[in-house]
Design a protein around this motif. Structure first.
Motif, PDB file in Angstrom:
ATOM      1  N   ILE A   1      -6.420  -3.260   4.977  1.00  0.00           N
ATOM      2  CA  ILE A   1      -5.170  -2.537   5.221  1.00  0.00           C
ATOM      3  C   ILE A   1      -4.010  -3.223   4.506  1.00  0.00           C
ATOM      4  O   ILE A   1      -3.166  -2.561   3.897  1.00  0.00           O
ATOM      5  N   ILE A   2      -3.968  -4.547   4.548  1.00  0.00           N
ATOM      6  CA  ILE A   2      -2.897  -5.282   3.874  1.00  0.00           C
ATOM      7  C   ILE A   2      -2.940  -5.011   2.375  1.00  0.00           C
ATOM      8  O   ILE A   2      -1.893  -4.783   1.746  1.00  0.00           O
ATOM      9  N   ALA A   3      -4.127  -5.011   1.793  1.00  0.00           N
ATOM     10  CA  ALA A   3      -4.249  -4.731   0.357  1.00  0.00           C
ATOM     11  C   ALA A   3      -3.736  -3.325   0.048  1.00  0.00           C
ATOM     12  O   ALA A   3      -3.008  -3.124  -0.939  1.00  0.00           O
ATOM     13  N   TRP A   4      -4.087  -2.364   0.886  1.00  0.00           N
ATOM     14  CA  TRP A   4      -3.600  -0.994   0.689  1.00  0.00           C
ATOM     15  C   TRP A   4      -2.072  -0.956   0.819  1.00  0.00           C
ATOM     16  O   TRP A   4      -1.384  -0.348   0.008  1.00  0.00           O
ATOM     17  N   TRP A   5      -1.547  -1.615   1.864  1.00  0.00           N
ATOM     18  CA  TRP A   5      -0.111  -1.596   2.107  1.00  0.00           C
ATOM     19  C   TRP A   5       0.650  -2.242   0.955  1.00  0.00           C
ATOM     20  O   TRP A   5       1.684  -1.727   0.525  1.00  0.00           O
ATOM     21  N   MET A   6       0.145  -3.348   0.442  1.00  0.00           N
ATOM     22  CA  MET A   6       0.803  -4.009  -0.690  1.00  0.00           C
ATOM     23  C   MET A   6       0.792  -3.090  -1.909  1.00  0.00           C
ATOM     24  O   MET A   6       1.788  -3.020  -2.651  1.00  0.00           O
ATOM     25  N   GLY A   7      -0.317  -2.406  -2.129  1.00  0.00           N
ATOM     26  CA  GLY A   7      -0.372  -1.426  -3.219  1.00  0.00           C
ATOM     27  C   GLY A   7       0.648  -0.325  -3.017  1.00  0.00           C
ATOM     28  O   GLY A   7       1.295   0.128  -3.973  1.00  0.00           O
ATOM     29  N   ARG A   8       0.815   0.095  -1.787  1.00  0.00           N
ATOM     30  CA  ARG A   8       1.808   1.143  -1.477  1.00  0.00           C
ATOM     31  C   ARG A   8       3.221   0.640  -1.783  1.00  0.00           C
ATOM     32  O   ARG A   8       4.028   1.355  -2.369  1.00  0.00           O
ATOM     33  N   LEU A   9       3.498  -0.592  -1.392  1.00  0.00           N
ATOM     34  CA  LEU A   9       4.826  -1.176  -1.658  1.00  0.00           C
ATOM     35  C   LEU A   9       5.068  -1.332  -3.165  1.00  0.00           C
ATOM     36  O   LEU A   9       6.212  -1.249  -3.615  1.00  0.00           O
ATOM     37  N   ASN A  10       4.004  -1.548  -3.916  1.00  0.00           N
ATOM     38  CA  ASN A  10       4.113  -1.716  -5.366  1.00  0.00           C
ATOM     39  C   ASN A  10       4.005  -0.390  -6.118  1.00  0.00           C
ATOM     40  O   ASN A  10       3.902  -0.373  -7.343  1.00  0.00           O
ATOM     41  N   GLY A  11       4.016   0.722  -5.380  1.00  0.00           N
ATOM     42  CA  GLY A  11       4.015   2.038  -5.999  1.00  0.00           C
ATOM     43  C   GLY A  11       2.665   2.514  -6.475  1.00  0.00           C
ATOM     44  O   GLY A  11       2.585   3.486  -7.240  1.00  0.00           O
ATOM     45  N   GLU A  12       1.576   1.894  -6.026  1.00  0.00           N
ATOM     46  CA  GLU A  12       0.241   2.289  -6.457  1.00  0.00           C
ATOM     47  C   GLU A  12      -0.307   3.473  -5.664  1.00  0.00           C
ATOM     48  O   GLU A  12      -1.280   4.080  -6.059  1.00  0.00           O
ATOM     49  N   HIS A  13       0.281   3.770  -4.523  1.00  0.00           N
ATOM     50  CA  HIS A  13      -0.193   4.867  -3.669  1.00  0.00           C
ATOM     51  C   HIS A  13       0.974   5.796  -3.384  1.00  0.00           C
ATOM     52  O   HIS A  13       2.112   5.377  -3.302  1.00  0.00           O
ATOM     53  N   SER A  14       0.630   7.051  -3.164  1.00  0.00           N
ATOM     54  CA  SER A  14       1.699   8.013  -2.835  1.00  0.00           C
ATOM     55  C   SER A  14       1.835   8.185  -1.350  1.00  0.00           C
ATOM     56  O   SER A  14       1.037   7.823  -0.585  1.00  0.00           O
TER      57      SER A  14
END
Length: 145
Positions: free
Chosen positions: A132-145
Motif C-alpha cells: 500500500i505504501i508503494a502504491w501511495w508513494m506512486g500516487r503522490l508522485n503522479g504515477e496513478h490517477s
C-alpha cells in the motif's frame, strides 16, 4: 502465513472467485442481497484492491465504497509517519473459547486464535502495508490517477 491463508481468513465463508472482476461482482452481489454488512464489504473490497490491483479496483468498484477504501488505504500508507505500528482488530462477538467449559481446551483454543491473529497482523504489516505504501508513494508522485 501465505497470501492464500491470509485471504482465506478475509473471505471466510464466501468463496473467492479467481478474477478481480468476478471478486468485485461477488462482493457487490453479496452486499446487494443483504448477505454482507458494510464493514464486511469494505474488508473484502480492501482485499481485492490490495491483491488484485488498487487502481483497477478503484476504477471498477461501486462509488459508494470508493471513499472508504481510499481512507483505509491512506491510513495504512501514512500510519508509519504517525508512529502507528501494527493493526487494530475490531470484533463484536464472542470467541468460542470464551464459552468453553474445559479450562485446558479453552487455553488451547485461545492460544490458537492468538497465534492466528499474530500471523495475520504480521502479514498485514510485513506484506500488505509495504504494498500500500508503494502504491501511495506512486500516487503522490503522479504515477496513478
Amino acid at each position: 502465513m501465505t497470501e492464500d491463508e491470509f485471504r482465506a481468513s478475509t473471505w471466510c465463508s464466501y468463496p473467492r472467485p479467481e478474477s478481480v472482476d468476478d471478486q468485485l461482482r461477488a462482493v457487490e452481489k453479496a452486499w446487494t442481497d443483504g448477505r454482507l454488512a458494510r464493514g464486511e464489504a469494505d474488508g473484502l473490497y480492501f482485499d481485492v484492491a490490495v491483491f488484485g490491483g488498487i487502481d483497477e479496483v478503484l476504477r471498477k468498484m461501486p462509488e459508494a465504497f470508493r471513499v472508504r477504501l481510499l481512507e483505509s488505504l491512506m491510513a495504512w500508507a501514512t500510519a508509519p509517519l504517525a508512529g502507528i505500528e501494527g493493526s487494530v482488530r475490531v470484533f463484536g462477538g464472542i470467541y468460542s473459547y470464551e464459552v468453553e467449559h474445559d479450562p485446558v481446551k479453552r487455553a488451547q483454543m485461545k492460544a490458537e486464535l492468538e497465534a492466528r491473529h499474530a500471523a495475520e497482523d504480521a502479514y498485514l504489516v510485513d506484506v500488505v502495508q509495504p504494498r500500500i505504501i508503494a502504491w501511495w508513494m506512486g500516487r503522490l508522485n503522479g504515477e496513478h490517477s
